[in-house]
Design a protein around this motif. Sequence first.
Motif, short mmCIF file in Angstrom:
data_model
loop_
_atom_site.label_atom_id
_atom_site.label_comp_id
_atom_site.label_asym_id
_atom_site.label_seq_id
_atom_site.Cartn_x
_atom_site.Cartn_y
_atom_site.Cartn_z
N GLY A 40 31.81 6.01 16.33
CA GLY A 40 31.28 6.47 17.61
C GLY A 40 32.29 6.97 18.62
N GLY A 41 33.58 7.00 18.25
CA GLY A 41 34.61 7.42 19.20
C GLY A 41 34.80 8.93 19.25
N ARG A 42 35.49 9.36 20.31
CA ARG A 42 35.74 10.79 20.49
C ARG A 42 37.19 11.17 20.28
NH1 ARG A 42 37.89 11.27 25.65
NH2 ARG A 42 37.42 9.55 27.05
N SER A 43 38.05 10.18 20.00
CA SER A 43 39.48 10.46 19.89
C SER A 43 39.95 10.45 18.44
CB SER A 43 40.28 9.42 20.69
OG SER A 43 40.10 8.13 20.12
N GLY A 44 41.13 11.02 18.22
CA GLY A 44 41.79 10.96 16.92
C GLY A 44 40.99 11.59 15.79
N LEU A 45 41.22 11.05 14.59
CA LEU A 45 40.50 11.55 13.42
C LEU A 45 39.01 11.27 13.55
CD1 LEU A 45 42.86 10.65 10.42
CD2 LEU A 45 42.80 12.72 11.84
N MET A 46 38.66 10.17 14.23
CA MET A 46 37.24 9.86 14.43
C MET A 46 36.52 10.99 15.14
SD MET A 46 37.43 5.85 15.63
CE MET A 46 35.68 5.76 15.96
N GLY A 47 37.08 11.43 16.25
CA GLY A 47 36.47 12.52 17.01
C GLY A 47 36.46 13.82 16.23
N GLY A 58 25.49 19.14 11.04
CA GLY A 58 25.20 17.85 10.41
C GLY A 58 24.70 16.80 11.39
N ARG A 59 24.15 15.75 10.80
CA ARG A 59 23.72 14.57 11.57
C ARG A 59 24.90 13.60 11.66
NH1 ARG A 59 19.06 11.94 12.46
NH2 ARG A 59 19.88 10.10 11.43
N VAL A 60 25.13 13.08 12.87
CA VAL A 60 26.24 12.16 13.09
C VAL A 60 25.72 10.96 13.86
CG1 VAL A 60 28.53 11.83 14.08
CG2 VAL A 60 27.90 14.06 13.10
N ILE A 61 25.87 9.79 13.26
CA ILE A 61 25.46 8.54 13.89
C ILE A 61 26.71 7.72 14.21
CG2 ILE A 61 24.16 6.39 13.63
CD1 ILE A 61 22.35 7.86 11.63
N GLY A 62 26.88 7.38 15.47
CA GLY A 62 28.00 6.56 15.90
C GLY A 62 27.55 5.15 16.18
N VAL A 63 28.44 4.20 15.93
CA VAL A 63 28.18 2.79 16.25
C VAL A 63 29.42 2.28 16.98
CG1 VAL A 63 27.58 0.52 15.36
CG2 VAL A 63 26.81 2.57 14.12
N THR A 79 24.24 12.78 17.32
CA THR A 79 22.81 12.77 17.00
C THR A 79 22.20 11.45 17.45
OG1 THR A 79 23.38 14.06 15.03
CG2 THR A 79 21.14 13.16 15.14
N GLU A 80 22.89 10.35 17.15
CA GLU A 80 22.49 9.00 17.59
C GLU A 80 23.74 8.22 17.92
OE1 GLU A 80 20.15 6.73 14.77
OE2 GLU A 80 19.12 8.54 14.09
N LEU A 81 23.65 7.38 18.93
CA LEU A 81 24.73 6.46 19.25
C LEU A 81 24.14 5.07 19.42
CD1 LEU A 81 27.75 5.99 19.89
CD2 LEU A 81 27.18 6.36 22.31
N HIS A 82 24.59 4.14 18.59
CA HIS A 82 24.18 2.74 18.70
C HIS A 82 25.28 1.98 19.42
CE1 HIS A 82 20.85 3.08 15.73
NE2 HIS A 82 21.61 4.07 15.26
N VAL A 83 24.94 1.36 20.54
CA VAL A 83 25.89 0.54 21.28
C VAL A 83 25.60 -0.91 20.95
CG1 VAL A 83 26.79 -0.09 23.56
CG2 VAL A 83 26.05 2.27 23.11
N VAL A 84 26.62 -1.59 20.43
CA VAL A 84 26.46 -2.98 19.98
C VAL A 84 27.39 -3.88 20.79
CG1 VAL A 84 25.69 -2.34 17.66
CG2 VAL A 84 28.13 -2.63 18.12
N ARG A 85 27.19 -5.20 20.65
CA ARG A 85 27.95 -6.14 21.49
C ARG A 85 29.42 -6.26 21.11
NH1 ARG A 85 24.33 -11.41 21.27
NH2 ARG A 85 24.33 -10.72 19.11
N ASN A 86 29.73 -6.18 19.81
CA ASN A 86 31.11 -6.45 19.41
C ASN A 86 31.42 -5.77 18.07
OD1 ASN A 86 30.11 -8.24 17.29
ND2 ASN A 86 29.73 -9.72 18.94
#
Length: 193
Positions: A40-47, A58-63, A79-86
């Motif tokens: 779910g990040g926007r930096s580095g290789l992740m972004g 494409g569809r992109v789901i971040g957690v 496309t979707e972003l799941h925000v979780v506690r930890n």
Amino acid sequence: MKSIAIFCGSKAGNQAIFIHTAQCVGQVLAKKGITLVYGGGRSGLMGTVADSALQAGGRVIGVIPTALVDKELAHPNLTELHVVRNMHERKTKMSELADGFIALPGGAGTLEEIFEQWTWAQLGIHAKPCGFLNVNGFYDPLLQMIQRTVDTGFTQSRFADALQVSDQIEGLVEKFELYHSPEPKWGVSDVTP
């Protein structure tokens, strides 16, 4: 294969091939209709991998954990972003969403994430493929260490053999599509001293 989780660096690394490969990964997954699941990040290789998949349609789901959202590290256009506690919930959610797991180059977090999924596969918690995109030999020393754990009797060879490795994303996806999981750990042969 409907979805693949990508674990990779929140930094770009110091070689252009890392960025180029992350771009290729996003494009290939999108073109094959495979949903990208990632941290779910926007930096580095992740972004980079997320941006490339999105640009290719494409569809992109971040957690992502709340703490990282609070630091404004969440990618804003997924496309979707799941925000979780930890972090524990993040890895569990990614495991639920993905049909397989690939590690691109990265640091401690990348290694921890792929090793947890590989461990879960050994324990029979899931039967999904795990693999390394071995960019420019990045994972060669680690793969040698994994073989050492086999040679010294700490890892059954069937689990090391189950790890899928390629230096091309297309080859790795093909291996995932043909994957057959090994018998989980704690069969009779695993309990002997």
